[in-house]
Design an enzyme around this catalytic site. Structure first.
Site, short mmCIF file in Angstrom:
data_model
loop_
_atom_site.label_atom_id
_atom_site.label_comp_id
_atom_site.label_asym_id
_atom_site.label_seq_id
_atom_site.Cartn_x
_atom_site.Cartn_y
_atom_site.Cartn_z
N ARG A 236 20.03 0.93 66.34
CA ARG A 236 20.04 0.63 64.92
C ARG A 236 18.88 1.37 64.27
O ARG A 236 17.78 1.44 64.80
CB ARG A 236 19.90 -0.88 64.67
N GLU A 265 23.52 3.43 55.78
CA GLU A 265 24.70 4.16 56.23
C GLU A 265 25.85 3.93 55.25
O GLU A 265 26.06 2.81 54.80
CB GLU A 265 25.10 3.69 57.63
N HIS A 284 26.93 7.79 63.11
CA HIS A 284 27.18 6.52 63.80
C HIS A 284 28.52 6.57 64.55
O HIS A 284 29.46 5.81 64.28
CB HIS A 284 27.16 5.34 62.83
#
Length: 318
Positions: A236, A265, A284
């Protein structure tokens, strides 16, 4: 019944999940990320929402604005972006899905190694150079004989550690409650927190985001690393102080970073990381594989079907 599927960037929700076979439903799939009032408008009247991982946050104030919501399905069996206490207070059931890789080699662990190899062998830089007409512009670093530092030796960290052994790396690890025996089971040596940062040639993060881990790696930790070391983060974004990382990369305090996660994000266009040197940046992708998505969306439909039958499954509680 209105069902909204959020953040289907790859446009595969209907391919992998049989949402359109659910009786008496109107299914809307959003392919772009929405937030604020646009999100509230999109979810107005929806009894069921399917959220993709932590792409969209569900704080208490959002539940207050969505009085029709009764079932929130999240892909994965945990989601730090959902206020489960607020969901329960508003009568919203939250169900999850089991991520592919829970019992086999994880797609997130595989991606960590993609980033490690890309950083240590300058894969992206050499690809760009070759396309520009240049040949052999960098000098790679061997994995064999170097030290892999694993920050967090849970399921993912253990998988990454064992792959490090296959590359003949020395594997060291630290986390707050890690024991020497548990580290040895994963083929790693328990070291102090300070030694982890000082000794690692590759430092890879595999911790859950919490109040304790937020900002765990800051300017002091980055300064303690070798100038030749690279930092890998597939966990993270907020675990690493983003501004401190940009400063370290710019100053050459560390040799590079491979990142799959960020504070915000999708990563904003003006974010300084986009211009930071010696980085490999991915959007991601740790969980973004066909098997993973197929399982998540199939189980999302199962969650909806079970909830409508009055027998919800895979329920997440505060």
């Amino acid at each position: 019944m209105k069902i909204v599927v959020l953040d289907d960037y790859q446009r595969v929700a209907r391919k992998y999940g049989t949402f359109d076979t659910l009786p008496d439903t109107r299914v809307e799939v959003l392919h772009e990320h929405v937030a604020g009032q646009e999100l509230i408008d999109a979810l107005a009247g929806a009894e069921v929402v399917v959220a993709m991982r932590e792409r969209t946050a569900f704080p208490a104030e959002l539940f207050e604005r969505l009085p029709a919501l009764r079932l929130l399905v999240t892909t994965g069996m945990s989601n730090a972006a959902i206020d489960l206490t607020a969901a329960a207070a508003h009568g919203v059931t939250v169900s999850g899905t089991v991520m592919y890789g829970a019992t086999k080699s994880s797609n997130a662990a595989e991606l960590a190694w993609a980033l490690i190899l890309a950083c240590r062998r300058h894969v992206v830089a050499e690809d760009r150079a070759l396309r520009d007409g240049r040949w052999q512009t960098t000098m790679g670093a061997d994995l064999a004989g170097s030290t892999l530092g694993v920050l967090g030796l849970g399921r993912l960290g253990t998988q990454v550690a064992r792959i490090g052994q296959a590359f003949d790396m020395r594997v060291i690890a630290w986390s707050e409650h890690l024991t020497a025996e548990r580290a040895a089971e994963a083929g790693a040596t328990l070291v102090s927190r300070d030694e982890l940062f000082a000794a690692a040639d590759v430092l890879t993060i595999h911790l859950k985001l919490s109040e304790r881990t937020t900002g765990l790696i800051g300017a002091a930790e980055l300064a303690a690393m070798k100038p030749s070391a690279v930092l890998i983060n597939t966990s993270r974004g907020p675990i690493v102080d983003e501004a401190a990382l940009v400063a370290a990369l710019t100053a050459g305090t560390i040799a590079g970073a491979g990142l799959d996660v960020y504070d915000v994000e999708p990563l904003p266009l003006g974010n300084p990381l986009r211009g930071a040197p010696h980085t490999v940046l991915l959007p991601h992708l740790g969980y973004v594989t066909e098997n993973s998505y197929r399982g998540m969306y199939e189980q999302a439909v199962e969650d909806i079907t079970a909830w409508r039958a009055g027998e919800p499954v895979r329920v997440l509680t505060p």
